[in-house]
Scaffold this motif. Structure first.
Motif, PDB file in Angstrom:
ATOM      1  N   LEU A  44       0.833  -1.197   0.000  1.00  0.00           N
ATOM      2  CA  LEU A  44       0.000   0.000   0.000  1.00  0.00           C
ATOM      3  C   LEU A  44       0.868   1.247   0.000  1.00  0.00           C
ATOM      4  N   TYR A  45       1.901   1.260   0.868  1.00  0.00           N
ATOM      5  CA  TYR A  45       2.788   2.412   0.900  1.00  0.00           C
ATOM      6  C   TYR A  45       3.418   2.651  -0.472  1.00  0.00           C
ATOM      7  N   GLY A  46       3.898   1.577  -1.058  1.00  0.00           N
ATOM      8  CA  GLY A  46       4.563   1.710  -2.359  1.00  0.00           C
ATOM      9  C   GLY A  46       3.616   2.241  -3.424  1.00  0.00           C
ATOM     10  N   ALA A  47       2.364   1.748  -3.441  1.00  0.00           N
ATOM     11  CA  ALA A  47       1.396   2.201  -4.438  1.00  0.00           C
ATOM     12  C   ALA A  47       1.058   3.676  -4.237  1.00  0.00           C
ATOM     13  N   LEU A  48       0.855   4.073  -2.983  1.00  0.00           N
ATOM     14  CA  LEU A  48       0.525   5.469  -2.704  1.00  0.00           C
ATOM     15  C   LEU A  48       1.684   6.393  -3.088  1.00  0.00           C
ATOM     16  N   LEU A  49       2.902   5.989  -2.753  1.00  0.00           N
ATOM     17  CA  LEU A  49       4.067   6.801  -3.103  1.00  0.00           C
ATOM     18  C   LEU A  49       4.261   6.874  -4.613  1.00  0.00           C
ATOM     19  N   THR A  50       4.000   5.768  -5.305  1.00  0.00           N
ATOM     20  CA  THR A  50       4.129   5.764  -6.767  1.00  0.00           C
ATOM     21  C   THR A  50       3.126   6.704  -7.413  1.00  0.00           C
ATOM     22  N   ASP A  51       1.887   6.675  -6.923  1.00  0.00           N
ATOM     23  CA  ASP A  51       0.875   7.577  -7.481  1.00  0.00           C
ATOM     24  C   ASP A  51       1.268   9.035  -7.261  1.00  0.00           C
ATOM     25  N   ALA A  52       1.767   9.358  -6.088  1.00  0.00           N
ATOM     26  CA  ALA A  52       2.185  10.730  -5.817  1.00  0.00           C
ATOM     27  C   ALA A  52       3.364  11.124  -6.703  1.00  0.00           C
ATOM     28  N   ALA A  53       4.305  10.186  -6.912  1.00  0.00           N
ATOM     29  CA  ALA A  53       5.458  10.470  -7.762  1.00  0.00           C
ATOM     30  C   ALA A  53       5.029  10.738  -9.197  1.00  0.00           C
ATOM     31  N   ARG A  54       4.039  10.007  -9.672  1.00  0.00           N
ATOM     32  CA  ARG A  54       3.559  10.228 -11.042  1.00  0.00           C
ATOM     33  C   ARG A  54       2.890  11.596 -11.181  1.00  0.00           C
ATOM     34  N   ILE A  55       2.159  12.009 -10.149  1.00  0.00           N
ATOM     35  CA  ILE A  55       1.573  13.345 -10.181  1.00  0.00           C
ATOM     36  C   ILE A  55       2.676  14.395 -10.282  1.00  0.00           C
ATOM     37  N   LEU A  56       3.725  14.232  -9.474  1.00  0.00           N
ATOM     38  CA  LEU A  56       4.826  15.190  -9.505  1.00  0.00           C
ATOM     39  C   LEU A  56       5.551  15.170 -10.846  1.00  0.00           C
ATOM     40  N   ASP A  57       5.657  13.991 -11.462  1.00  0.00           N
ATOM     41  CA  ASP A  57       6.272  13.921 -12.795  1.00  0.00           C
ATOM     42  C   ASP A  57       5.450  14.711 -13.807  1.00  0.00           C
ATOM     43  N   ASP A  58       4.112  14.555 -13.737  1.00  0.00           N
ATOM     44  CA  ASP A  58       3.251  15.299 -14.667  1.00  0.00           C
ATOM     45  C   ASP A  58       3.378  16.798 -14.448  1.00  0.00           C
ATOM     46  N   LEU A  59       3.365  17.215 -13.200  1.00  0.00           N
ATOM     47  CA  LEU A  59       3.491  18.643 -12.912  1.00  0.00           C
ATOM     48  C   LEU A  59       4.886  19.158 -13.246  1.00  0.00           C
ATOM     49  N   GLY A  60       5.888  18.338 -12.990  1.00  0.00           N
ATOM     50  CA  GLY A  60       7.260  18.760 -13.228  1.00  0.00           C
ATOM     51  C   GLY A  60       7.623  18.881 -14.690  1.00  0.00           C
ATOM     52  N   THR A  61       6.963  18.096 -15.548  1.00  0.00           N
ATOM     53  CA  THR A  61       7.280  18.147 -16.972  1.00  0.00           C
ATOM     54  C   THR A  61       6.443  19.194 -17.701  1.00  0.00           C
ATOM     55  N   HIS A  62       5.510  19.847 -17.012  1.00  0.00           N
ATOM     56  CA  HIS A  62       4.711  20.898 -17.651  1.00  0.00           C
ATOM     57  C   HIS A  62       5.611  22.086 -17.938  1.00  0.00           C
ATOM     58  N   ARG A  63       5.546  22.608 -19.161  1.00  0.00           N
ATOM     59  CA  ARG A  63       6.404  23.700 -19.579  1.00  0.00           C
ATOM     60  C   ARG A  63       5.548  24.893 -19.996  1.00  0.00           C
ATOM     61  N   PRO A  64       5.240  25.795 -19.043  1.00  0.00           N
ATOM     62  CA  PRO A  64       4.439  26.958 -19.402  1.00  0.00           C
ATOM     63  C   PRO A  64       5.199  27.965 -20.231  1.00  0.00           C
ATOM     64  N   ALA A  65       6.532  28.003 -20.086  1.00  0.00           N
ATOM     65  CA  ALA A  65       7.330  29.012 -20.792  1.00  0.00           C
ATOM     66  C   ALA A  65       7.201  28.824 -22.284  1.00  0.00           C
ATOM     67  N   GLY A  66       6.938  29.897 -22.986  1.00  0.00           N
ATOM     68  CA  GLY A  66       6.877  29.843 -24.442  1.00  0.00           C
ATOM     69  C   GLY A  66       5.538  29.446 -24.988  1.00  0.00           C
ATOM     70  N   THR A  67       4.577  29.134 -24.116  1.00  0.00           N
ATOM     71  CA  THR A  67       3.286  28.708 -24.647  1.00  0.00           C
ATOM     72  C   THR A  67       2.524  29.849 -25.286  1.00  0.00           C
ATOM     73  N   GLY A  68       2.912  31.066 -24.963  1.00  0.00           N
ATOM     74  CA  GLY A  68       2.228  32.202 -25.570  1.00  0.00           C
ATOM     75  C   GLY A  68       2.722  32.512 -26.952  1.00  0.00           C
ATOM     76  N   ALA A  69       3.641  31.714 -27.489  1.00  0.00           N
ATOM     77  CA  ALA A  69       4.175  32.014 -28.792  1.00  0.00           C
ATOM     78  C   ALA A  69       3.221  31.750 -29.901  1.00  0.00           C
ATOM     79  N   ALA A  70       2.300  30.843 -29.679  1.00  0.00           N
ATOM     80  CA  ALA A  70       1.377  30.491 -30.759  1.00  0.00           C
ATOM     81  C   ALA A  70       0.235  31.473 -30.821  1.00  0.00           C
ATOM     82  N   ARG A  71       0.519  32.618 -31.357  1.00  0.00           N
ATOM     83  CA  ARG A  71      -0.484  33.672 -31.489  1.00  0.00           C
ATOM     84  C   ARG A  71      -0.708  33.979 -32.956  1.00  0.00           C
ATOM     85  N   ALA A  72      -1.831  34.531 -33.268  1.00  0.00           N
ATOM     86  CA  ALA A  72      -2.107  34.853 -34.668  1.00  0.00           C
ATOM     87  C   ALA A  72      -2.843  36.176 -34.748  1.00  0.00           C
TER      88      ALA A  72
END
Length: 387
Positions: free
Chosen positions: A359-387
């Protein structure tokens, strides 16, 4: 049907209509959009009928307002695209009717062959939702006009008037740019995700939740998928509203909203992992040893989820979000350090209760995956696609 319910239904409908009209006047929203669409359709139809009545015979006048109603949609882009498809379907139907009328003549068997051909052509994918207009137009041009060229040309003229009035109305009364609605939808999704993580953390900090409470978390997490779908649809509506919209020439604005899409994707994945956490706790609640789970782990895990919720709250949800994502990276880094400390302590601690570590391992893994998703988000430069 008789009785109080039947008598109350008209009053209920009238009250609902009154409330929707009041909301349409007070603030932007679907009520105002719906009312605007009705007004645009009426305006286009009246204009088309007036012009057609002035220029064309009575036999084809009705086609002008009818076509205008089919040409008016919620956005300029959709109005133009559907009008082009409609005119393509009409052109095919008129050509078929004129061809059969001038060669085979007006007979029951020629009408049958015409409709078979028109229905076969209507299966063409490029015509989209307007494909059924092929047999409809062919039938009217053949039966009412006898397949004669003069009638077919008048019919085409009426349809062009209707399309012109519909498109003119769509352009001159272009919809508002809906980036604010997209922002609100994505923020609502983020608020639901962060609120669920915070509630789980608060309960774990105080007690070991029972199966009923864990099931409530699972149900709430399941609703995140629907919120993500609505947020994504709102973002796509905002993008479509900006295409070919003359308001962009005056006020500016983004044609594409990549930061919104990226935020919805991340929050949706975070919601899935949060649902996995809730399911893990619900599954563990079946165990006879559930109450023996280490309190120090659950308390530490509550702190970890609190940090994760704060990190998710820092997720930029629009092109106009302040900062370059530094606050998000700082929060993710803090949450990672909390995760690493909790994982290290769990490995060192003697776990007496059977089934604790899975149970501990599963809970920690789920939290780690959330942090991976948040950590790989790249907001910088997203405003470049303008028209």
């Amino acid at each position: 049907m008789t009785g109080p319910t039947a008598q109350a239904s008209p009053r209920t409908w009238a009250e609902r209509a009154r409330r929707n009209a009041a909301r349409a006047v007070r603030r932007p929203g679907w009520e105002r959009d719906d009312l605007t669409m009705h007004a645009k359709a009426v305006l286009a139809a009246v204009a088309a009928w007036s012009i057609a009545s002035w220029l064309l015979p009575v036999s084809v006048t009705t086609f002008a307002p009818f076509t205008s109603l089919l040409s008016v949609h919620g956005t300029v882009y959709r109005s133009l695209w559907q009008s082009l498809r409609y005119m393509g379907a009409v052109a095919v139907g008129v050509v078929l009717a004129a061809g059969f009328g001038s060669t085979a003549g007006i007979h029951a068997w020629s009408l049958a062959v015409l409709l078979i051909a028109a229905l076969a052509v209507a299966r063409l994918r490029p015509l989209g939702a307007q494909r059924l207009q092929v047999p409809v137009t062919a039938l009217f041009a053949f039966s009412a006009g006898g397949g004669q060229l003069d009638y077919s040309l008048q019919l085409v003229a009426a349809i062009l008037i209707g399309v012109g009035c519909g498109l003119a109305t769509a352009v001159l009364w272009a919809p508002r740019l809906r980036h604010g609605s997209a922002d609100e939808a994505v923020r609502s999704l983020g608020g639901e995700v962060c609120g669920l993580l915070s509630d789980i953390a608060d309960d774990l900090r105080e007690t070991t939740p029972d199966e009923t409470r864990a099931q409530e978390w699972v149900d709430r997490a399941g609703r995140i998928d629907r919120l993500a779908w609505r947020a994504r649809a709102s973002v796509e509506d905002g993008e479509e509203a900006a295409r070919l919209n003359p308001r962009r020439l005056v006020r500016g604005g983004h044609l594409r909203l990549p930061a919104h899409h990226a935020a919805v994707n991340v929050l949706e994945r975070v919601g899935h992992q949060t649902q996995s956490i809730a399911r893990g706790l619900r599954y563990a609640a079946h165990s006879d040893h559930y109450q023996a789970l280490a309190r120090d782990f659950l308390t530490g895990y509550a702190e970890l989820l609190t940090d994760v919720a704060v990190a998710a709250r820092e997720l930029p949800v629009s092109e106009d979000a302040d900062g370059d994502g530094e606050a998000l990276r700082d929060r993710v880094g803090r949450a990672r350090r909390c995760h690493d400390r909790l994982a290290a302590r769990s490995r060192r601690t003697h776990l007496d209760a059977p089934g604790e570590w899975p149970l501990y391992g599963a809970l920690l893994t789920d939290a780690a995956r959330i942090l991976d998703d948040l950590g790989t988000h790249r907001p910088a430069g997203t405003g470049a696609a303008r028209a």
